[in-house]
Motif scaffolding. Structure first.
Motif, mmCIF file in Angstrom:
data_model
loop_
_atom_site.group_PDB
_atom_site.id
_atom_site.type_symbol
_atom_site.label_atom_id
_atom_site.label_comp_id
_atom_site.label_asym_id
_atom_site.label_seq_id
_atom_site.Cartn_x
_atom_site.Cartn_y
_atom_site.Cartn_z
ATOM 1 N N UNK A 26 0.255 -44.396 41.257
ATOM 2 C CA UNK A 26 0.358 -42.755 40.172
ATOM 3 C C UNK A 26 -0.610 -44.119 38.962
ATOM 4 N N UNK A 27 -1.710 -44.548 38.557
ATOM 5 C CA UNK A 27 -2.650 -44.949 37.097
ATOM 6 C C UNK A 27 -2.360 -44.111 36.718
ATOM 7 N N UNK A 28 -2.921 -44.262 35.112
ATOM 8 C CA UNK A 28 -3.582 -43.822 33.957
ATOM 9 C C UNK A 28 -1.867 -44.349 32.635
ATOM 10 N N UNK A 29 -0.765 -42.614 32.607
ATOM 11 C CA UNK A 29 -0.708 -43.232 30.926
ATOM 12 C C UNK A 29 0.755 -43.403 32.002
ATOM 13 N N UNK A 30 0.886 -43.276 32.558
ATOM 14 C CA UNK A 30 1.747 -43.015 33.813
ATOM 15 C C UNK A 30 1.650 -44.212 34.676
ATOM 16 N N UNK A 31 2.534 -45.827 35.568
ATOM 17 C CA UNK A 31 1.672 -46.486 35.831
ATOM 18 C C UNK A 31 3.541 -46.292 36.662
ATOM 19 N N UNK A 32 3.413 -46.463 38.127
ATOM 20 C CA UNK A 32 4.361 -46.335 38.911
ATOM 21 C C UNK A 32 3.910 -45.771 40.420
ATOM 22 N N UNK A 33 5.205 -45.975 41.073
ATOM 23 C CA UNK A 33 5.053 -45.098 42.111
ATOM 24 C C UNK A 33 6.854 -44.034 42.051
ATOM 25 N N UNK A 34 5.934 -42.770 43.245
ATOM 26 C CA UNK A 34 6.641 -42.230 43.564
ATOM 27 C C UNK A 34 6.767 -41.922 44.599
ATOM 28 N N UNK A 35 7.862 -41.948 45.068
ATOM 29 C CA UNK A 35 8.355 -41.545 46.636
ATOM 30 C C UNK A 35 9.383 -40.018 47.212
ATOM 31 N N UNK A 36 8.068 -39.227 47.671
ATOM 32 C CA UNK A 36 8.831 -38.074 48.237
ATOM 33 C C UNK A 36 8.655 -37.913 49.989
ATOM 34 N N UNK A 114 14.272 -29.502 39.876
ATOM 35 C CA UNK A 114 13.140 -31.141 39.646
ATOM 36 C C UNK A 114 13.282 -31.348 40.199
ATOM 37 N N UNK A 115 12.210 -32.100 40.553
ATOM 38 C CA UNK A 115 11.318 -33.098 42.145
ATOM 39 C C UNK A 115 11.252 -32.309 42.952
ATOM 40 N N UNK A 116 11.232 -31.300 43.406
ATOM 41 C CA UNK A 116 10.869 -30.321 44.093
ATOM 42 C C UNK A 116 9.341 -30.421 44.097
ATOM 43 N N UNK A 117 8.520 -30.946 45.567
ATOM 44 C CA UNK A 117 6.688 -30.592 45.849
ATOM 45 C C UNK A 117 6.860 -29.308 46.140
ATOM 46 N N UNK A 118 5.688 -28.699 46.028
ATOM 47 C CA UNK A 118 5.800 -26.837 45.902
ATOM 48 C C UNK A 118 3.673 -27.305 46.256
ATOM 49 N N UNK A 119 3.486 -26.311 47.011
ATOM 50 C CA UNK A 119 1.937 -26.253 47.550
ATOM 51 C C UNK A 119 1.788 -25.192 46.305
ATOM 52 N N UNK A 120 0.518 -25.205 45.640
ATOM 53 C CA UNK A 120 -0.457 -24.722 44.495
ATOM 54 C C UNK A 120 -1.522 -23.375 45.367
ATOM 55 N N UNK A 147 5.374 -22.669 48.910
ATOM 56 C CA UNK A 147 5.622 -22.941 50.250
ATOM 57 C C UNK A 147 5.990 -24.565 49.163
ATOM 58 N N UNK A 148 7.619 -25.080 49.527
ATOM 59 C CA UNK A 148 8.059 -25.955 49.281
ATOM 60 C C UNK A 148 7.636 -26.756 50.013
ATOM 61 N N UNK A 149 7.468 -27.835 49.616
ATOM 62 C CA UNK A 149 7.672 -29.132 50.766
ATOM 63 C C UNK A 149 7.997 -30.032 51.007
ATOM 64 N N UNK A 150 8.528 -30.720 49.429
ATOM 65 C CA UNK A 150 9.454 -31.835 49.473
ATOM 66 C C UNK A 150 10.117 -32.030 48.029
ATOM 67 N N UNK A 151 10.725 -33.497 48.142
ATOM 68 C CA UNK A 151 11.564 -33.598 47.202
ATOM 69 C C UNK A 151 11.101 -34.803 46.565
ATOM 70 N N UNK A 152 11.416 -35.581 45.763
ATOM 71 C CA UNK A 152 10.909 -36.715 45.017
ATOM 72 C C UNK A 152 12.516 -37.157 44.996
#
Length: 186
Positions: A26-36, A114-120, A147-152
């Protein structure tokens, strides 16, 4: 002996595939890596589409277009939300998808914590395509509805620093944070 070997092979073949994940820079105000960690056993069709798009580079340069403090950060519009793309339009980001067909819902007993990834998706449960969201906090009202697809697994600090939307329905105004790269991991 031969029969037991065949039985063992059959069990291996029916077991879930090795875990797949995403590494999002991720780049912008937030910078770093998210692992899912992607949940192939929970939503195999959705995970297959996400990984296909990531392997094609479709998510690289896509903005976080809708970010609601205390709720979630949404991204993944590869049609209108890809910076540098022919159709990039921040005011349309969130209305597009990919060239692939929409997906049939894969609802599960997984909770939107918190940290769950879902499909829009739209109001049609079978309309998810490429967009997804990451939860800042639990949202039990989404359980069994999306639909839940993952977790951070790493990088919640990066998720929590994503620029918040100040426009209607959490729309990001000004320069949004961007998924500069999205890679599929083992």
């Amino acid at each position: 002996m031969f029969k037991s070997a065949l039985t063992a092979l059959a069990l291996l073949a029916s077991a879930p595939a090795f875990a797949t994940g995403l590494e999002i820079t991720v780049a912008g105000e937030s910078n770093g890596v998210i692992k899912i960690d992607l949940l192939e056993d929970v939503a195999p069709g959705h995970v297959a589409q996400i990984t296909k798009l990531a392997n094609e580079g479709a998510y690289d340069g896509v903005v976080f277009h809708r970010v609601i403090d205390g709720f979630m950060a949404q991204t993944g519009d590869v049609q209108y939300g890809k910076t540098g793309g022919a159709d990039f339009n921040m005011s349309s980001a969130g209305m597009g998808g990919s060239e692939y067909p929409d997906l049939k819902a894969e609802f599960s007993d997984e909770n939107f914590d918190t940290g769950v990834v879902g499909m829009a998706r739209s109001q049609n449960p079978d309309s998810a395509n490429s967009q997804f969201f990451i939860m800042f906090a639990p949202a039990p009202h989404l359980n069994g509805q999306y639909t839940v697809v993952g977790r951070v697994t790493e990088g919640m600090d990066v998720v929590n620093a994503i620029k918040r939307g100040t426009g209607p329905n959490g729309a990001v105004i000004g320069a949004p944070d961007v998924m500069s790269s999205v890679k599929v991991t083992d």
